[in-house]
Design an enzyme around this catalytic site. Sequence first.
Site, mmCIF file in Angstrom:
data_model
loop_
_atom_site.group_PDB
_atom_site.id
_atom_site.type_symbol
_atom_site.label_atom_id
_atom_site.label_comp_id
_atom_site.label_asym_id
_atom_site.label_seq_id
_atom_site.Cartn_x
_atom_site.Cartn_y
_atom_site.Cartn_z
ATOM 1 N N LYS A 1 5.919 5.945 7.566
ATOM 2 C CA LYS A 1 5.412 5.050 8.611
ATOM 3 C C LYS A 1 6.559 4.540 9.471
ATOM 4 C CE LYS A 1 1.592 3.439 5.721
ATOM 5 N NZ LYS A 1 1.018 2.288 5.005
ATOM 6 N N TYR B 1 1.727 1.212 14.088
ATOM 7 C CA TYR B 1 2.550 2.133 13.316
ATOM 8 C C TYR B 1 2.049 3.568 13.433
ATOM 9 C CZ TYR B 1 -0.984 1.072 9.678
ATOM 10 O OH TYR B 1 -2.143 0.868 8.977
ATOM 11 N N ASP C 1 -6.469 -6.027 -1.940
ATOM 12 C CA ASP C 1 -5.065 -6.328 -2.224
ATOM 13 C C ASP C 1 -4.924 -7.305 -3.388
ATOM 14 O OD1 ASP C 1 -4.495 -4.624 -0.159
ATOM 15 O OD2 ASP C 1 -3.718 -6.158 1.191
ATOM 16 N N HIS D 1 0.816 -1.217 0.000
ATOM 17 C CA HIS D 1 0.000 0.000 0.000
ATOM 18 C C HIS D 1 0.851 1.269 0.000
ATOM 19 C CE1 HIS D 1 -2.916 -2.686 2.470
ATOM 20 N NE2 HIS D 1 -3.097 -2.876 1.180
#
Length: 182
Positions: free
Chosen positions: A70, A130, A169, A61
């Site tokens: 991130k 995260y 996905d 992603h």
Amino acid sequence: MRFLTTAIPDVFVIEPQVFGDARGFFMETYHRARFSAAGIDADFVQDNHSRSVKGTLRGLHYQIQQAQGKLVRVVQGAVFDVAVDMRRSSPTFGQWVGEILSAENKRQMWVPPGFAHGFYVLSDSADFVYKCTALYAPEHERCVRWDDATLAIAWPLVDGAAPLVSTKDAAGVSFREAECYP
């Protein structure tokens, strides 16, 4: 806290200093001045937590606008974490790095803006947390297929079985078709 370089200079693995005794442990997971001194000058605006079962693959992603940096880690279980350089102007464009992150090794990975990110769960389950530098913007989210032949990511698939992926996905595009950063 140690900042370890990877094959892609902008991606770091961070090893915290852990202080432990019979009661448990303490570690610092983020310290703005230390991160800045290592070249990571990030302003985090959102924290996320996901739980996934063994064999789950999430990714790859990225957001084409409102690109997210991130800082990722695992607080329970273990994952194989991957960052893919999506910046056409980068000397490492189209390259990837992977690292095992686990509750046991307490390592973190810094995935800068301009990278696609994904992970594969190696343990029975994993809690993945995260920090992000930009808010989630679903209208700008893009997905590259986890099994893209051009990227040839060496996912350590458990027993060689196909991973569990979301419908979104599974519909990811190839790296060659992907919208990239300048």
